[in-house]
Design an enzyme around this catalytic site. Structure first.
Site, PDB file in Angstrom:
ATOM      1  N   HIS A   5      -8.962  -5.770   4.206  1.00  0.00           N
ATOM      2  CA  HIS A   5      -8.798  -4.372   4.614  1.00  0.00           C
ATOM      3  C   HIS A   5     -10.126  -3.684   4.309  1.00  0.00           C
ATOM      4  CE1 HIS A   5      -4.215  -4.903   4.175  1.00  0.00           C
ATOM      5  NE2 HIS A   5      -4.573  -4.981   5.433  1.00  0.00           N
TER       6      HIS A   5
ATOM      7  N   GLU B 147     -10.707  -1.383   1.406  1.00  0.00           N
ATOM      8  CA  GLU B 147     -10.413  -1.874   0.053  1.00  0.00           C
ATOM      9  C   GLU B 147     -11.603  -2.734  -0.363  1.00  0.00           C
ATOM     10  OE1 GLU B 147      -6.489  -3.672   0.461  1.00  0.00           O
ATOM     11  OE2 GLU B 147      -5.756  -1.852   1.427  1.00  0.00           O
TER      12      GLU B 147
ATOM     13  N   HIS C 191      -7.288  -7.332  -2.521  1.00  0.00           N
ATOM     14  CA  HIS C 191      -7.019  -6.013  -1.937  1.00  0.00           C
ATOM     15  C   HIS C 191      -7.182  -4.934  -3.004  1.00  0.00           C
ATOM     16  CE1 HIS C 191      -4.800  -7.372   1.843  1.00  0.00           C
ATOM     17  NE2 HIS C 191      -4.969  -8.507   1.186  1.00  0.00           N
TER      18      HIS C 191
ATOM     19  N   GLU D 228      -4.006  -7.336  -5.848  1.00  0.00           N
ATOM     20  CA  GLU D 228      -4.285  -5.900  -5.706  1.00  0.00           C
ATOM     21  C   GLU D 228      -5.005  -5.530  -6.991  1.00  0.00           C
ATOM     22  OE1 GLU D 228      -3.385  -3.970  -3.125  1.00  0.00           O
ATOM     23  OE2 GLU D 228      -2.022  -5.308  -2.054  1.00  0.00           O
TER      24      GLU D 228
HETATM   25 ZN   LIG Z   1      -4.902  -4.380   1.484  1.00  0.00          ZN
END
Ligand SMILES: [Zn+2]
Ligand SMILES: *[C@@H]1O[C@H](CO)[C@@H](O)[C@H](O)[C@H]1NC(C)=O
Ligand SMILES: *[C@@H]1O[C@H](CO)[C@@H](O)[C@H](O)[C@H]1NC(C)=O
Length: 483
Positions: A85, A88, A215, A315
């Protein structure tokens, strides 16, 4: 003049050799990799994936290995992917920092990093979505969504073929064909983006064992499946056959991180003390993907269902685009976890499957968990690669490992997997051939005796001798019929 330019040159070298924590743009990114390669030419290689991004930015990878550029049997391959992404961005800088760190520590003779690089082939793709990064950066890096997608406004982590649907369907039908499912795909729900295609080719052509995609936006290690089995979008735990192993992988990262697994830290989106939104610290810093929210077309599940690789999703912070001053702190909070996780490529069992003619690629390795009182098949087989080698990540316990290949007697062995492995148990298989009796062999497989799928659907453990007996009996009968 000559002296002056010499001084200039060496000055430049000294300055640029120092890795700088900042947001590296799409031109600077390959320069950092080049710098690392210049410092560690013998153990690194830089390459680009088969296709660039929509805006024509190459997707650069740096590889660390004792013999870069080559797969070697018994050496597992691992990868990290950052910035899928575009907005990110922490993963991108952490992977550049990791590249610098691995090279630096190797040169300093750090025994752990030397051992890791000697025994593992590591690939780092700092940015899978450079176009999204550019847009996010040009717009100030503040928005929760701007720059998330690629330049065609497609979310790359929804653009992979949905193999979950196939495996869930097979499960419901009681079929146990449970691996390398890309060939079972009949349609795509959306065209593949160039970034997705490039990464798919990479995934399918390199025998990866372990992987993580990085991410931002929360702080948790997320493991398969990401897609719910009922199709519900509401939170619903969706366990893969390797749930235990995936939990162990995710927990390894969470526990080695500064505070991912801390029950007392604040949740990223918690506003008050009685807020019911997720605080992953209270559940050990890990979550099953679909137990958080369900998504289709993710890269994580694709890795597991299309190849032998186990991928989790990291994450790494509440903020998707942390300011440059925070990057070094984030590195210090993640450094140990990034290295510790790579060692997980060495858990379980590995080996080479061969016969009298040599290595056997595409042999099937199936596993029955015999720990404790009940034996339980793990319904996810892995296969051997081009050199006949396989890697089967497993948590500590007792397992029966079986190697199967057409035209050969199946072989099974018991193995005990210990705790804290830094090297997988080596279990090689030498399979005996049926010596050209291919006619009855086909009959035999139509009985399902040699089908690992059938075998996996039955809790009973067959011993090799039993298979031999069955095969011999059938051979005898066949010869009697022939007479
Ligand atoms: Zn992401
Ligand atoms: C790379 O390998 C060569 C040949 O083995 C050796 O002479 C050289 O010192 C090595 N370079 C580095 C930077 O380790
Ligand atoms: C095998 O079973 C034991 C006992 O239930 C469990 O602790 C272990 O994690 C299992 N292994 C795998 C890979 O599922």
């Amino acid at each position: 003049m000559a002296l002056y330019s010499f001084v200039c040159f060496s000055l430049l070298l000294t300055v640029s050799a120092e890795f700088q924590w900042k947001h590296h743009n799409n031109e600077e990114l390959p320069l950092v990799l080049q710098e690392v390669h210049n410092n560690c030419p013998n153990i690194t290689r830089i390459y680009a994936l088969s296709e660039p991004s929509v805006c024509n930015v190459p997707l650069y990878v740096i590889e660390f290995a004792q013999v870069p550029g080559f797969h070697r049997p018994y050496i597992p391959e691992a990868k990290y992917i950052g910035n899928i992404h575009g907005n990110e961005v922490l993963g991108r800088e952490l992977l550049l920092g990791l590249a610098h760190y691995l090279c630096d520590q190797y040169r300093k003779n750090d025994p752990e990093i030397k051992a890791l690089i000697t025994n593992t082939r590591i690939h780092l793709l700092p940015s899978m979505n450079p176009d999204g990064w550019q847009l996010a950066t040009d717009t100030g890096g503040k928005d929760y969504l701007i720059g998330r997608t690629n330049n065609h406004e497609v979310d790359l982590n929804r653009n992979f073929p949905d193999l979950d649907a196939i495996t869930f369907d097979f499960e419901r039908q009681g079929l146990s064909h449970n691996n390398h499912l890309l060939k079972d795909l009949t349609q795509l729900s959306a065209p593949l983006e160039p970034e997705t295609r490039a990464v798919m080719r990479w995934i399918m052509s390199t025998p990866f064992v372990l992987s993580a995609a990085i991410h931002g936006g929360d702080l948790v290690a997320n493991y398969p499946y990401d897609e719910s089995k009922t199709g519900a979008s509401a939170a619903e735990y969706s366990a893969s056959p390797d749930d235990e192993t995936f939990r162990e992988l995710a927990m390894t990262y969470a526990l080695a991180h500064a505070d991912m697994a801390s029950p007392t830290r604040r949740g990223c989106h918690t506003t008050s003390s009685d807020d019911v939104s997720y605080n992953f610290g209270k559940q050990g810093g890990v979550t099953n993907g679909a137990a958080w929210y369900s998504l289709k077309g993710g890269m994580q599940d694709f890795n597991y269902l299309a190849t032998n690789a186990f991928e989790i999703t990291l994450e790494l912070g509440c903020e998707k685009y942390p300011s440059a001053e925070l990057l070094e702190t984030e590195w210090n909070r993640n450094r140990e976890a990034l290295v510790e996780y790579l060692w997980k490529a060495h858990i379980g069992v590995k080996g080479v499957v061969s016969d009298s003619k040599g290595f056997i690629p595409n042999a099937i390795i199936s596993v029955v968990n015999c720990t404790g009182s009940v034996t339980k098949p793990i319904r996810h087989d892995v296969t051997t690669g081009p050199y006949g080698d396989y890697y089967r990540l497993l948590t500590p316990g007792q397992y029966e490992i079986t190697a199967t290949h057409t035209g050969h007697f199946q072989a099974s062995r018991m193995v005990s997997v210990p705790k804290n492995q830094k090297s997988a148990i080596i279990l090689d298989f030498r399979l005996e051939e049926f010596q050209g009796k291919t006619n009855w062999l086909q009959d035999l497989s139509s009985f399902g005796v040699y089908s690992p799928s059938l075998r996996n659907s039955q809790p009973r453990i067959y011993k090799r001798s039993l298979y031999e007996k069955v095969a011999e009996t059938m051979l005898e009968n066949r010869e009697i019929v022939k007479q």
